[in-house]
Design an enzyme around this catalytic site. Structure first.
Site, PDB file in Angstrom:
ATOM      1  N   SER A  46       0.775  -1.220   0.201  1.00 14.50           N
ATOM      2  CA  SER A  46      -0.192  -0.094   0.060  1.00 14.50           C
ATOM      3  C   SER A  46       0.988   1.387   0.266  1.00 14.50           C
ATOM      4  O   SER A  46       1.623   1.609  -0.925  1.00 14.50           O
ATOM      5  CB  SER A  46      -0.858   0.122   1.042  1.00 14.50           C
ATOM      6  N   ASP A 196      -6.237  -4.398  -1.467  1.00 14.70           N
ATOM      7  CA  ASP A 196      -5.159  -4.174  -0.664  1.00 14.70           C
ATOM      8  C   ASP A 196      -4.182  -5.241  -0.156  1.00 14.70           C
ATOM      9  O   ASP A 196      -4.975  -6.034   0.362  1.00 14.70           O
ATOM     10  CB  ASP A 196      -5.603  -3.022   0.468  1.00 14.70           C
TER      11      ASP A 196
END
Length: 342
Positions: A46, A196
Site C-alpha cells: 500500500s 489492498d
C-alpha cells in the site's frame, strides 16, 4: 552482511497506512543520507509500496539525492490532489468526481455512504486519483534499479497473497496493493481482481527471509501493535479494529516464521553468540502514530505530511545511532518481547 565496498546490505519491510506513510517517507529520506548502508531488497504494501517505487525511480535515475527528491515530489502530488478536494464544492459527489487520494473518504458523509453503497455504485467510472500520481513514476527505472522489490496485494477470488516482483511491477500492481475495497473498485490485472495487500501481507516478509545475500531486515511499522486501554466510542472501536486487521498478517508471519529465531546477541565472558538466522531490526511509528485517529490516514495537508516526515527522519536517525553498528552482526529487536509479550 557487508559487500566488498564496505557497505552493509539491508532489506526493508514497509507497512501500509494511508497518509501515515509519510512517516516512512521520512525514514527513507534519512536512510538515503547514510552511505554505509545499501538497500538490497524491499517488500512493501500500500503506502509502503508507493514510497518504495518513488524512492527506487529516483535512485535509479539520479542516485540517493534523486531518491529523496522523488519522494518529496510524490508526497507533494498527494497533497496537491488533496487541496483540490478541500477547494471543491460542498456536494460530496462533486468532491468525489474531482478526486482526492484519500480526503473524501474521511468525511462523515462518505462513511455513511460507503456503509450502504459500494465503489461500483458511487464511482461507476472507476476514477482513482492515485493512478494519475503513480503515472508520474518511472517504472522502467524501478524495475532496473538493482533493488529487489516485492509488492503485496490480495487476490479477491482466492483470498491469497499475490507477490508482484520483477516485470510484474507496474502502476496497476501498486494500485492493487493500495486498493481499499470500500473506497475503490478492485484492480484487475490479467483478469484477476485485487484488493489492498494489507489484509494478507502488511508487509510480506517471506521474500526477504529467503534471501541468501542479505540477512538484515529493517521493519518499518505504522499500525500500533498494542494498546493499554479499551476503546469505548464508536470511532475508537473502529480505529482499533483497523489496527488489528492490518497487523494480523504481520504478526502471523513473525509468530511462525524464521524471524522468530532472530534474537539479539547474548553477551558472555567469551563474547557473543552470533545468530545464524535473519537479523531483525525495527523502526516503529507507535510513539508518533498511536495518538492519531483513523481519519488522519486520509489527511493530505502538507503540514501534516511533512510533520510525519520529520518524525520519521528522527526515528530513523535514532535507530542509526543506536543500532547501525550491529547491522550484519546482531538483531536489534526481540520479536517476542516487542510484538507478543503482554
Amino acid at each position: 552482511m557487508a559487500r566488498a565496498s564496505g557497505k552493509k546490505r539491508i532489506s526493508l519491510a514497509l507497512q501500509g497506512g494511508g497518509s501515515h506513510g509519510a512517516f516512512t517517507w521520512g525514514v527513507l529520506d534519512r536512510l538515503a543520507e547514510e552511505d554505509k548502508l545499501e538497500i538490497s531488497a524491499i517488500s512493501a504494501t500500500s503506502a509502503g509500496a508507493m514510497n518504495a517505487v518513488a524512492y527506487l525511480s529516483g535512485l535509479r535515475n539520479n542516485g540517493r539525492k534523486g531518491a529523496r527528491v522523488a519522494l518529496e515530489n510524490f508526497w507533494s502530488d498527494i497533497s496537491k490532489k488533496g487541496a483540490l478536494f478541500r477547494a471543491a464544492p460542498s456536494n460530496p459527489m462533486a468532491q468525489e468526481l474531482i478526486g482526492s487520494p484519500f480526503g473524501f473518504w474521511s468525511t462523515n458523509v462518505a462513511k455513511v455512504m460507503t456503509t450502504f453503497f459500494s465503489p461500483y455504485d458511487l464511482n461507476p467510472a472507476n476514477i482513482n486519483p492515485l493512478r494519475d500520481i503513480l503515472k508520474t513514476i518511472d517504472f522502467d527505472a524501478v524495475r532496473s534499479s538493482g533493488v529487489d522489490l516485492h509488492v503485496a496485494a490480495t487476490n479477491v477470488q482466492t483470498g491469497q497473497l499475490k507477490d508482484f516482483s520483477g516485470l510484474e511491477l507496474t502502476c496497476d500492481a501498486v494500485l492493487a496493493s493500495a486498493c481499499l475495497p470500500q473506497v475503490f473498485q478492485a484492480v484487475e490485472i490479467d483478469g484477476v481482481p485485487y484488493w489492498d495487500g494489507g489484509y494478507v501481507g502488511n508487509p510480506n516478509l517471506e521474500p526477504l527471509l529467503k534471501r541468501k545475500d542479505t540477512r538484515d531486515i529493517l521493519l518499518v511499522t505504522l499500525n500500533p501493535i498494542k494498546r493499554t486501554t479499551t476503546p469505548r466510542s464508536a470511532a475508537e472501536i473502529q480505529d482499533r479494529l483497523n489496527e488489528i486487521i492490518f497487523n494480523t498478517s504481520l504478526l502471523n508471519q513473525l509468530r511462525k516464521g524464521d524471524a522468530q529465531d532472530a534474537k539479539p546477541a547474548r553477551w558472555s565472558l567469551f563474547g557473543s553468540r552470533r545468530p545464524s538466522g535473519p537479523l531483525m531490526h525495527a523502526i516503529q511509528g507507535d510513539d508518533v502514530l498511536s495518538f492519531l485517529s483513523l481519519d488522519t490516514k486520509f489527511d493530505t495537508s502538507w503540514q501534516f505530511l511533512t510533520g510525519l516526515r520529520d518524525k520519521g527522519r528522527k526515528a530513523a536517525a535514532d535507530w542509526l545511532k543506536k543500532c547501525e553498528d550491529k547491522v550484519g552482526y546482531s538483531s536489534t529487536v526481540d520479536i517476542e518481547d516487542v510484538f507478543f509479550k503482554t
